[in-house]
Design a protein around this motif. Structure first.
Motif, PDB file in Angstrom:
ATOM      1  N   MET A 175      44.144  33.831  45.959  1.00  0.00           N
ATOM      2  CA  MET A 175      44.192  35.119  45.249  1.00  0.00           C
ATOM      3  C   MET A 175      42.958  35.960  45.530  1.00  0.00           C
ATOM      4  O   MET A 175      41.845  35.431  45.571  1.00  0.00           O
ATOM      5  N   THR A 176      43.171  37.285  45.685  1.00  0.00           N
ATOM      6  CA  THR A 176      42.038  38.206  45.850  1.00  0.00           C
ATOM      7  C   THR A 176      42.214  39.379  44.887  1.00  0.00           C
ATOM      8  O   THR A 176      43.260  39.506  44.234  1.00  0.00           O
TER       9      THR A 176
ATOM     10  N   LEU B 259      40.650  40.112  41.924  1.00  0.00           N
ATOM     11  CA  LEU B 259      40.972  39.524  40.611  1.00  0.00           C
ATOM     12  C   LEU B 259      40.472  40.373  39.454  1.00  0.00           C
ATOM     13  O   LEU B 259      39.579  41.202  39.621  1.00  0.00           O
ATOM     14  N   ASP B 260      41.043  40.104  38.298  1.00  0.00           N
ATOM     15  CA  ASP B 260      40.697  40.841  37.085  1.00  0.00           C
ATOM     16  C   ASP B 260      39.207  40.622  36.734  1.00  0.00           C
ATOM     17  O   ASP B 260      38.785  39.485  36.514  1.00  0.00           O
TER      18      ASP B 260
ATOM     19  N   MET C 174      37.109  37.267  35.582  1.00  0.00           N
ATOM     20  CA  MET C 174      36.092  36.732  36.496  1.00  0.00           C
ATOM     21  C   MET C 174      34.740  36.559  35.809  1.00  0.00           C
ATOM     22  O   MET C 174      33.965  35.669  36.154  1.00  0.00           O
TER      23      MET C 174
ATOM     24  N   SER D  84      35.987  39.189  45.258  1.00  0.00           N
ATOM     25  CA  SER D  84      36.482  38.130  44.367  1.00  0.00           C
ATOM     26  C   SER D  84      37.625  37.348  45.031  1.00  0.00           C
ATOM     27  O   SER D  84      38.464  37.910  45.748  1.00  0.00           O
TER      28      SER D  84
ATOM     29  N   PHE E 130      44.631  34.208  36.133  1.00  0.00           N
ATOM     30  CA  PHE E 130      43.625  34.903  36.948  1.00  0.00           C
ATOM     31  C   PHE E 130      43.933  36.387  37.212  1.00  0.00           C
ATOM     32  O   PHE E 130      43.061  37.126  37.647  1.00  0.00           O
TER      33      PHE E 130
ATOM     34  N   PRO F 215      45.515  38.273  39.711  1.00  0.00           N
ATOM     35  CA  PRO F 215      45.046  38.805  41.003  1.00  0.00           C
ATOM     36  C   PRO F 215      45.739  40.121  41.364  1.00  0.00           C
ATOM     37  O   PRO F 215      46.841  40.400  40.869  1.00  0.00           O
TER      38      PRO F 215
END
Ligand SMILES: C[S@@+](CC[C@H](N)C(=O)[O-])C[C@H]1O[C@@H](n2cnc3c(N)ncnc32)[C@H](O)[C@@H]1O
Length: 272
Positions: free
Chosen positions: A120-121, A123-124, A128, A190, A214, A216
């Motif tokens: 995942m990229t 991200l919130d 994080m 992230s 997460f 993403p």
């Protein structure tokens, strides 16, 4: 790192050079366990955001393939997804069956095996921030506050919170399955990786829990399954999931290898 009777799993990050450990590792496997042959191999990674910052042989997939080819005569290299956008590289073994035309194939005794990976990229940022020393006292607190401990219950967890930020966890079940999560929370780059081999008839629930944990902006999902895996037929359910919640599928590919079927999908909230 996870080591079991016949398998070795190594996950690294940053500018480490995991492929350079292969030769010494093969020597150690022979010296300590008497293993002289590699039955299967999977080297995979997402495309790098800044490949120029990597160290040889990881600056380019071609370099990695050249090194692997020098060690494995039956190796094959693939790129899944859009080569100019988000994609996923894989090197595996796919040998021809070695037999004469009239010789019957030996019976294959195959243990069920499967792997789900979600990369995942974007991200919130609020989620994080949990993975920093500023927001969480220690790794146990980050594991609980984020809900990581609820993704697959009953895991024995070994977690670590880096200074000033960053998080890694390895989890194992009593019957030897694993889950591993690594988090780079810095907003400019992230990244969260999730991987497990728990056997299920559907990965739908785990995928949803991971995404809800997460949030993403985009992610890849890959599922490897062999013929005796309970996920074997339902790995195809990903084919029917053109959306998952607010994420839309942008890419899907399917590959058949000697022992495993692989499905690769890429989803994003917005076109990338
Ligand atoms: C999840 S950790 C690395 C995980 C581990 N090396 C792996 O892949 O198994 C990466 C995050 O930790 C942070 N970090 C802090 N100190 C670090 C260190 N000594 N080594 C690696 N990452 C570190 C990085 O900035 C990044 O956000």
């Amino acid at each position: 790192m996870f080591i079991s009777k016949r398998r070795f799993i190594l996950k690294t990050c940053g500018t480490t050079t995991p492929l350079l450990c292969l030769e010494p590792l093969l020597l150690l496997a022979e010296q300590y366990a008497g293993f002289t042959e590699v039955e299967d191999l999977f080297y995979s990674r997402k495309n790098y955001k800044r490949p120029d910052l990597q160290v040889t042989p990881h600056k380019h997939f071609d370099q990695e393939v050249a090194l692997l080819d020098s060690l494995f005569p039956d190796g094959v290299a693939y790129c899944m997804g859009a080569v100019n956008k988000d994609c996923w590289y894989l090197y595996t073994l796919n040998p021809f069956p070695r037999r004469t035309p009239h010789q019957a194939l030996p019976p294959v005794i195959e243990e069920p095996d499967q792997t789900l990976e979600i990369l995942m990229t974007d991200l919130d940022p609020e989620i994080m921030s949990i993975f920093s020393k500023e927001e969480s006292l220690n790794a146990t607190e980050a594991t609980k506050r984020s809900g990581i401990d609820k993704i697959i219950p009953n895991m024995i967890i070994d977690d670590f919170l880096f200074e000033p930020c960053g998080y890694s966890m390895n989890g194992v079940t009593k019957n030897g399955c694993y889950m591993t999560i690594h988090i780079t929370p810095e907003s400019e780059f992230s990244y969260v990786s999730f991987e497990t081999n728990v056997p299920c008839s559907s990965y739908r629930e785990i995928i949803s829990k991971v995404l809800d944990t997460f949030l993403p902006g985009k992610f890849t999902v890959t599922v490897f399954a062999n013929q005796t895996s309970p996920i074997k037929d339902t790995a195809e359910e990903l084919q029917y999931l053109s959306t998952i919640g607010e994420w839309s599928r942008r890419d899907i590919q399917h590959c058949q290898f000697k022992n495993y079927d692989l499905i690769y999908t890429f989803y994003s909230k917005f076109p990338s």
